[in-house]
Design a protein around this motif. Structure first.
Motif, PDB file in Angstrom:
ATOM      1  N   TYR A  85       9.365  -6.459   4.427  1.00 16.00           N
ATOM      2  CA  TYR A  85       8.360  -6.476   3.351  1.00 16.00           C
ATOM      3  C   TYR A  85       8.548  -7.760   2.543  1.00 16.00           C
ATOM      4  N   GLY A  86       7.551  -8.110   1.790  1.00 24.07           N
ATOM      5  CA  GLY A  86       7.643  -9.263   0.890  1.00 24.07           C
ATOM      6  C   GLY A  86       7.400  -8.823  -0.545  1.00 24.07           C
ATOM      7  N   VAL A  87       7.818  -9.651  -1.503  1.00 22.79           N
ATOM      8  CA  VAL A  87       7.670  -9.336  -2.919  1.00 22.79           C
ATOM      9  C   VAL A  87       6.801 -10.411  -3.576  1.00 22.79           C
TER      10      VAL A  87
ATOM     11  N   ILE B  91       4.745  -5.181  -3.778  1.00 23.92           N
ATOM     12  CA  ILE B  91       5.130  -5.507  -2.400  1.00 23.92           C
ATOM     13  C   ILE B  91       3.904  -6.089  -1.692  1.00 23.92           C
ATOM     14  N   TYR B  92       4.134  -6.949  -0.701  1.00 22.95           N
ATOM     15  CA  TYR B  92       3.005  -7.401   0.116  1.00 22.95           C
ATOM     16  C   TYR B  92       3.400  -7.376   1.589  1.00 22.95           C
ATOM     17  N   PHE B  93       2.364  -7.441   2.437  1.00 22.93           N
ATOM     18  CA  PHE B  93       2.533  -7.417   3.894  1.00 22.93           C
ATOM     19  C   PHE B  93       1.649  -8.496   4.527  1.00 22.93           C
ATOM     20  N   PRO B  94       1.740  -8.697   5.833  1.00 19.86           N
ATOM     21  CA  PRO B  94       0.876  -9.700   6.462  1.00 19.86           C
ATOM     22  C   PRO B  94      -0.592  -9.407   6.149  1.00 19.86           C
TER      23      PRO B  94
ATOM     24  N   ARG C   7     -14.837 -10.788   1.452  1.00 18.50           N
ATOM     25  CA  ARG C   7     -14.102 -10.388   0.255  1.00 18.50           C
ATOM     26  C   ARG C   7     -13.267  -9.142   0.581  1.00 18.50           C
ATOM     27  N   LYS C   8     -11.996  -9.142   0.164  1.00 17.00           N
ATOM     28  CA  LYS C   8     -11.085  -8.052   0.524  1.00 17.00           C
ATOM     29  C   LYS C   8     -10.860  -7.080  -0.648  1.00 17.00           C
ATOM     30  N   TYR C   9     -10.670  -5.814  -0.295  1.00 15.61           N
ATOM     31  CA  TYR C   9     -10.336  -4.755  -1.252  1.00 15.61           C
ATOM     32  C   TYR C   9      -9.105  -4.015  -0.742  1.00 15.61           C
ATOM     33  N   PRO C  10      -7.919  -4.486  -1.097  1.00 20.29           N
ATOM     34  CA  PRO C  10      -6.698  -3.915  -0.524  1.00 20.29           C
ATOM     35  C   PRO C  10      -6.210  -2.656  -1.252  1.00 20.29           C
ATOM     36  N   TRP C  11      -5.792  -1.688  -0.499  1.00 16.18           N
ATOM     37  CA  TRP C  11      -5.160  -0.466  -1.013  1.00 16.18           C
ATOM     38  C   TRP C  11      -3.865  -0.231  -0.245  1.00 16.18           C
ATOM     39  N   ARG C  12      -2.952   0.456  -0.904  1.00 13.63           N
ATOM     40  CA  ARG C  12      -1.773   0.955  -0.189  1.00 13.63           C
ATOM     41  C   ARG C  12      -1.966   2.461  -0.024  1.00 13.63           C
ATOM     42  N   ARG C  13      -1.995   2.886   1.222  1.00  9.31           N
ATOM     43  CA  ARG C  13      -2.229   4.298   1.513  1.00  9.31           C
ATOM     44  C   ARG C  13      -0.894   5.014   1.671  1.00  9.31           C
ATOM     45  N   PHE C  14      -0.800   6.223   1.119  1.00  6.40           N
ATOM     46  CA  PHE C  14       0.438   7.001   1.173  1.00  6.40           C
ATOM     47  C   PHE C  14       0.250   8.237   2.035  1.00  6.40           C
ATOM     48  N   ASP C  15       1.351   8.718   2.598  1.00  6.51           N
ATOM     49  CA  ASP C  15       1.291   9.992   3.312  1.00  6.51           C
ATOM     50  C   ASP C  15       1.423  11.139   2.298  1.00  6.51           C
ATOM     51  N   ALA C  16       1.454  12.363   2.813  1.00  9.25           N
ATOM     52  CA  ALA C  16       1.462  13.523   1.918  1.00  9.25           C
ATOM     53  C   ALA C  16       2.691  13.546   1.016  1.00  9.25           C
ATOM     54  N   ALA C  17       3.794  12.922   1.492  1.00 10.10           N
ATOM     55  CA  ALA C  17       5.025  12.899   0.697  1.00 10.10           C
ATOM     56  C   ALA C  17       5.047  11.736  -0.285  1.00 10.10           C
ATOM     57  N   GLY C  18       3.957  10.953  -0.323  1.00  5.11           N
ATOM     58  CA  GLY C  18       3.902   9.835  -1.267  1.00  5.11           C
ATOM     59  C   GLY C  18       4.550   8.570  -0.764  1.00  5.11           C
ATOM     60  N   VAL C  19       4.845   8.518   0.536  1.00  6.31           N
ATOM     61  CA  VAL C  19       5.471   7.320   1.114  1.00  6.31           C
ATOM     62  C   VAL C  19       4.372   6.408   1.674  1.00  6.31           C
ATOM     63  N   ALA C  20       4.499   5.117   1.398  1.00  8.27           N
ATOM     64  CA  ALA C  20       3.501   4.161   1.877  1.00  8.27           C
ATOM     65  C   ALA C  20       3.426   4.217   3.390  1.00  8.27           C
ATOM     66  N   GLU C  21       2.187   4.225   3.927  1.00  3.09           N
ATOM     67  CA  GLU C  21       2.063   4.250   5.383  1.00  3.09           C
ATOM     68  C   GLU C  21       1.145   3.164   5.933  1.00  3.09           C
ATOM     69  N   THR C  22       0.237   2.632   5.125  1.00  2.00           N
ATOM     70  CA  THR C  22      -0.658   1.582   5.619  1.00  2.00           C
ATOM     71  C   THR C  22      -1.059   0.650   4.484  1.00  2.00           C
ATOM     72  N   GLU C  23      -1.146  -0.648   4.790  1.00  2.00           N
ATOM     73  CA  GLU C  23      -1.806  -1.607   3.904  1.00  2.00           C
ATOM     74  C   GLU C  23      -3.251  -1.664   4.384  1.00  2.00           C
TER      75      GLU C  23
ATOM     76  N   PRO D  49       7.245  -5.615  10.015  1.00  2.00           N
ATOM     77  CA  PRO D  49       6.842  -5.122   8.687  1.00  2.00           C
ATOM     78  C   PRO D  49       6.885  -3.595   8.674  1.00  2.00           C
ATOM     79  N   VAL D  50       7.345  -3.023   7.594  1.00  2.00           N
ATOM     80  CA  VAL D  50       7.646  -1.590   7.570  1.00  2.00           C
ATOM     81  C   VAL D  50       6.384  -0.730   7.553  1.00  2.00           C
ATOM     82  N   ILE D  51       5.272  -1.288   7.120  1.00  2.00           N
ATOM     83  CA  ILE D  51       3.993  -0.598   7.321  1.00  2.00           C
ATOM     84  C   ILE D  51       2.999  -1.586   7.929  1.00  2.00           C
ATOM     85  N   GLU D  52       1.954  -1.029   8.524  1.00  2.00           N
ATOM     86  CA  GLU D  52       0.989  -1.850   9.238  1.00  2.00           C
ATOM     87  C   GLU D  52      -0.168  -2.250   8.314  1.00  2.00           C
ATOM     88  N   THR D  53      -0.707  -3.403   8.545  1.00  2.00           N
ATOM     89  CA  THR D  53      -1.905  -3.833   7.819  1.00  2.00           C
ATOM     90  C   THR D  53      -3.129  -3.538   8.674  1.00  2.00           C
TER      91      THR D  53
END
Lengths: 453, 453
Positions: free
Chosen positions: A67-69, A124-127, A372-388, A446-450
């Motif tokens: 991951y990146g910061v 955090i950021y991803f590719p 134009r991009k609209y980025p979200w971080r999607r979480f699973d049911a447990a609140g863990v990030a799963e997708t950029e 990267p720990v989650i996929e974009t």
């Protein structure tokens, strides 16, 4: 934009305080020559006022990183507020033939008047994450390219390395001591970025003054060598700084130094610092010695060429703090983030209300995703990030997720200022959202996929 | 000192010109916290005025490198002239409890009053080369540690990488374009260091204004994307900049772009730039195309992620210039030089005429050679460098060699200023003195040995 993007309760708006005499008064020439020649040609051809969207992003993370910061946001806004082509700057550009008179006159009045959205600092950021989205005319947006990239590429590289260090230090304080190993003003920016990523303090006094980062430091080997004996040196330091100081104990013989330190303070010496040798073994030895001498509250700070792997190797050693220098300020193998700043949309004509169309170059290996991009971080049911999840030209609005853009500049007015601790706190929260694999030291993907939608 | 050290006919003394509003007005807080606490303790214990000799040197070259290049001298002298603890700086130090009132008062009057000798800028260095020798009181000399190290560690890392690039480019111009990949003010310093090591120009406008480095640049992909067609973009650029401009030809299809460029200028387009793809193959293809179209004088500039190995790989390709970015500003794998600043001698007492004795710490793996150094470069009968010969406490005075120290500061007065081109010229001469092995791209040992006598 949806309301979700605009609401960011932790973005505060502190007053703009002067940084004092070491601040750079104008940032306008921290710019590549070609930004000005493009401006000149566009003014001449009548395309300068076409509305455009530019995006700052990385095509990939540094090799092996999970991951990146994001860091540099506050510095970028500050630099933008000082981006003025004063008389001297314009005269230089004219004298060198970089711009013509028409362009110089345009520059005299230049104030960025557009919109800037971006990832909040410390997140955090991803590719592919669109760290900055600049909506303005071509003329205004193109001028910001070099300065925004310089700040983001450097500061995010440092913060990304620092975050791995504070993660593996697992609560033990990390102290930034790398000023001497990087350019003198990079050092100040590095201390700020490290603080955002969880470092507790810095050796850099300017980072203390400019950004309020806590500063730390006591003495170097030279101080011991200056005195007729190590005992004289320790006594001098304790007299000036009190017994709660940190004594450097490896100038000559470590055991002798530790015994002297304890004896001079009745066992109350605050800390000892080890700056050489086999640190895991030495720390254990010194801990035992301190305990045997009754100095059970004395802490041990280690400092010799540490990086995230050395910190990991010291996890089981009786160490109370890590001083990190070279590895931090050089991004631990990745001194730059590799961000680029690309046009992703432009108006079909020079009319103010002309529609925007996607643009993207096709250069081999350097293709760009238009729109134009609209980025979200999607979480699973447990609140863990799963997708950029990055919407193109439309906002995906997820139920289990959070939008990643915050407003930074509205109609030219800077609205994204916040205290440095807000970025630091955000980093702690954002890192905690990641899957556990994010904190692995080993190289990986990267720990989650974009995903673009 | 012998006369040989003092005579340096190519050291000139230009007027100190103002750099303008982007200069940092005071450099005093670009300093580690512990320099100030050491000062405070030494003032209190009465050892602050002990005469000392400090030395700035590297224990080794970056792994695999054959030689290093000294850069930062002019910047260090400039920074020294601005090293003043003004009211705001002192108040900050008092407010934070870094110094006490006695120390703050001492700082108010601080002007470095000692002697500094050093390697001239642009010269070559090897492991153990004493790049700076600072002779002063402890109090004065210790305060300079961080600032001198920051400048030398950064600038020499860039110059050392740059020199390998210009050596392998073998006369073809190298252009510095890395501003966007490093901190915004590091970028300016990097452009300066690259110029010393033989680069022909830079994209950084501030490097142009501040140091007089030639600046270069024409257009990015965004300029092409802005227009309704590539032809519109080229026409706009040519109209503004003349036919002698450089057109970027890889936004869409390279062949089409080259044909358009030639057609719009009757074959007189100055240059085309390739920024992607398999450059050796592509350059050859484009050269043939240009020649077939009659544009035999049009040159080809390549720019995509070049480093010294890529430049070497392009030696046989029809390329007329190299634009180098990331690899240059990050030191091509070695973003810092690893220099340290160590006390090597000090007076036996606080008396002004007390004799100096060697001092050296014994920390594992970090031992220091004590004593004042007198470095020479010894040559063989053919005039090729064969040894870095460093006298300890005595000047070896060689028949076939040259002394390496020049006076930089005398009794606090800066005497080592010179025009940037003097450093650039010196680098050309100094590199030409080295054995041919110095220019090998492969990893290896320092090309000559360092011997202490």
């Amino acid at each position: 934009m949806t309301a979700a993007h605009v609401q960011q309760p932790d973005i505060q708006q502190p007053e703009l305080e002067p940084w004092g005499p070491s601040e750079v008064p104008t940032t306008a020439l921290l710019t590549d020559h070609y930004e000005l020649t493009m401006l000149r040609a566009a003014l001449q051809s009548g395309t300068a006022d076409r509305r455009c969207t530019f995006e700052l992003f990385g095509r990939r993370l540094p090799d092996g990183r999970r991951y990146g910061v994001v860091a540099g946001v506050g510095r970028a806004l500050r630099a933008l507020s000082h981006f003025r082509f004063d008389d001297e700057s314009r005269q230089f550009l004219l004298d060198r033939g970089v711009v013509d008179r028409q362009t110089a006159d345009w520059l005299a009045d230049f104030r960025f008047s557009g919109q800037i959205w971006g990832y909040a600092e410390g997140d955090i950021y991803f590719p592919g994450s669109p760290l900055l989205i600049v909506e303005s005319t071509f003329a205004e947006a193109v001028l910001l390219e070099t300065l925004m990239l310089s700040i983001y590429n450097h500061d995010s590289a440092i913060a990304s390395a620092a975050s791995r260090m504070t993660a593996v230090a697992d609560g033990r304080p990390c102290l930034e001591m790398g000023a001497r190993r990087t350019q003198e003003l990079s050092a100040v920016a590095a201390a700020r970025a490290a603080y955002i990523a969880g470092f507790s303090g810095t050796s850099s006094l300017e980072a203390g003054r400019r950004y309020g980062v806590p500063t730390i430091g006591t003495a170097a080997h030279a101080f011991t060598l200056l005195h007729d004996s190590e005992e004289d040196a320790f006594r001098a330091q304790i007299q000036a700084m009190g017994t709660d100081t940190t004594l450097l104990v490896d100038t000559y013989d470590v055991d002798t130094a530790v015994r002297t330190a304890v004896r001079l303070t009745d066992g109350k010496i605050g800390a000892v610092r080890l700056d050489s040798g086999d640190l895991p073994v030495l720390a254990k030895h010194v801990r035992t010695l301190l305990d045997d001498l009754g100095a059970k509250d004395t802490t041990i700070i280690v400092t010799s060429d540490l990086d995230e792997w050395q910190i990991a190797a010291l996890a089981g050693a009786p160490v109370d703090g890590y001083g990190v220098g070279t590895a931090l300020v050089t991004g631990s193998g990745h001194p730059t983030s590799g961000f680029v700043y690309k046009m992703v949309a432009r108006a079909t004509s020079d009319e103010p209300d002309a529609p925007l169309v996607h643009v993207a170059k096709k250069s081999t290996g350097k293709a760009t995703v238009g729109g134009r991009k609209y980025p979200w971080r999607r979480f699973d049911a447990a609140g863990v990030a799963e997708t950029e999840l990055i919407g193109i030209d439309k906002d995906p609005v997820l139920e289990h997720g959070r939008p990643l853009l915050v407003p930074l500049v509205k109609d030219g007015e800077i609205v994204g200022r916040e205290p440095l601790d807000a970025a630091r706190d955000r980093h702690t929260r954002a890192r905690a959202e990641l899957p556990l694999d994010a904190l692995k030291m080993s190289r990986g993907e990267p720990v989650i996929e974009t995903v673009f939608v």
